[in-house]
Scaffold this active site. Structure first.
Site, PDB file in Angstrom:
ATOM      1  N   PRO A   2       6.128 130.655  37.993  1.00 24.74           N
ATOM      2  CA  PRO A   2       7.040 130.619  39.109  1.00 24.74           C
ATOM      3  C   PRO A   2       7.103 131.937  39.936  1.00 24.74           C
ATOM      4  O   PRO A   2       7.270 133.097  39.449  1.00 24.74           O
ATOM      5  CB  PRO A   2       8.329 130.261  38.580  1.00 24.74           C
ATOM      6  CG  PRO A   2       8.123 130.333  37.058  1.00 24.74           C
ATOM      7  CD  PRO A   2       6.807 130.989  37.011  1.00 24.74           C
ATOM      8  N   GLU A   3       6.789 131.943  41.372  1.00 30.37           N
ATOM      9  CA  GLU A   3       7.198 133.105  41.998  1.00 30.37           C
ATOM     10  C   GLU A   3       8.148 132.703  42.791  1.00 30.37           C
ATOM     11  O   GLU A   3       9.009 131.910  42.537  1.00 30.37           O
ATOM     12  CB  GLU A   3       5.802 132.846  43.015  1.00 30.37           C
ATOM     13  CG  GLU A   3       4.406 132.975  42.337  1.00 30.37           C
ATOM     14  CD  GLU A   3       3.394 133.268  43.208  1.00 30.37           C
ATOM     15  OE1 GLU A   3       3.410 133.608  44.364  1.00 30.37           O
ATOM     16  OE2 GLU A   3       2.224 132.720  42.710  1.00 30.37           O
TER      17      GLU A   3
END
Length: 281
Positions: A2-3
């Site tokens: 996840p960014e």
DNA sequence: CACTTGACCTGTCCGC
DNA sequence: TGCGGACAGGTCAAGT
């Protein structure tokens, strides 16, 4: 995994779902996910009431009523998935999953699962007053969707990394917090900049384009619920749709959406890097 | 000091 | 079908 857009999507979901939940029991399947002291962390969590859920860069902050904060980093493959009491009991034979590392059970029968295939992620319980001194948080740079992040600001920041590639600078969390491999590639495509360009060689005009591109790409992805390559799921287990619209990421060999030439992949800053040779220079 | 590379883990995919 | 190798959304320590 996840960014910023994925973490933001998870945080928005969890904030609504977890507020006022009381922790009944914490089950630890992989102690390494609680690096600071698994037994003590579980004990201190038990009985706590969740106030709200927030984020800083890619770090998730779950604020509790006992002056502590549960900080979570999902790294590449982490997930935080919530099941209401009804769902949890209906599919109980499937839970915990193969990659479940921690399960936080609430007194109303609902559960929050921390899953992490590669075991890189972690959860740490901190005193709220030590948050500002927490080493990881302390090092984080500007929030790219905040008002503090301007084109002028970005130009100054890039000057700090003048000798390195612009892609490496975008991935450096101490400069901008939250950009990872997907949105670095997407932003560089939209601004027409080759990922291998040195920071010092960018013109003011290019920095302005890059600034706009970063904000546009992150906002667009949040709207689409983030990017699911493989592991990413939101707070209720759903995938994100951004990659169906991505400009270059994961599109090696496919036609560029702007010029039609095939998207290429190379290695920059040690990471697989997608780009269009026609649109980026 | 600035920057790059390898390690941390597990799983999947691709070529032979 | 099986096997080896490369690769995967992040970060840090160790190396140049």
């Amino acid at each position: 995994m996840p960014e910023l857009p994925e973490v933001e999507t998870i945080v928005r979901g969890l904030d609504g779902l977890l507020a006022a939940k009381v922790v009944a029991e914490v089950r630890v399947f992989y102690p390494g996910s609680f690096p600071d002291d698994p037994a003590l962390t579980a004990t201190r969590l038990t009985g706590a009431v969740i106030r709200r859920v927030d984020r800083r860069g890619k770090a998730i902050l779950i604020y509790l009523d006992n002056s502590r904060v549960l900080m979570v980093h999902l790294k590449m493959t982490g997930q935080l998935i919530y099941y209401g009491q009804e769902t949890a009991s209906r599919i109980s034979e499937l839970l915990p999953g193969r990659s479940t590392r921690i399960a936080i059970h609430f007194i109303d029968g609902s559960v929050l699962y921390f899953n992490d295939q590669r075991k890189f992620g972690w959860m740490k319980l901190l005193a709220e007053e030590e948050l500002t001194r927490q080493p990881f948080l302390q090092k984080l740079g500007v929030e790219p969707l905040s008002g503090a992040f301007t084109a002028g600001h970005l130009e100054k920041l890039l000057n700090r990394r003048k000798g390195s590639s612009v892609k490496a600078a975008l991935l450096d969390q101490s400069i901008i917090a939250g950009i990872g491999n997907i949105y670095a590639d997407e932003s560089l495509f939209l601004s027409g900049i080759d990922p291998d360009r040195r920071c010092r060689d960018l013109t003011s005009e290019e920095v302005k384009r890059l600034h706009r591109a970063i904000r546009r790409v992150l906002r667009e992805s949040i709207k689409m619920g983030g990017s699911t390559r493989r592991n990413y799921r939101n707070a209720i287990g759903q995938t994100g749709d951004y990659l169906t619209k991505a400009w270059v990421y994961g599109r090696t060999g496919e036609a560029c959406r702007k010029c039609g030439r095939p998207i290429m992949k190379k290695r920059t800053a040690g990471r697989g890097t997608h780009y269009c040779p026609g649109c980026q220079s």
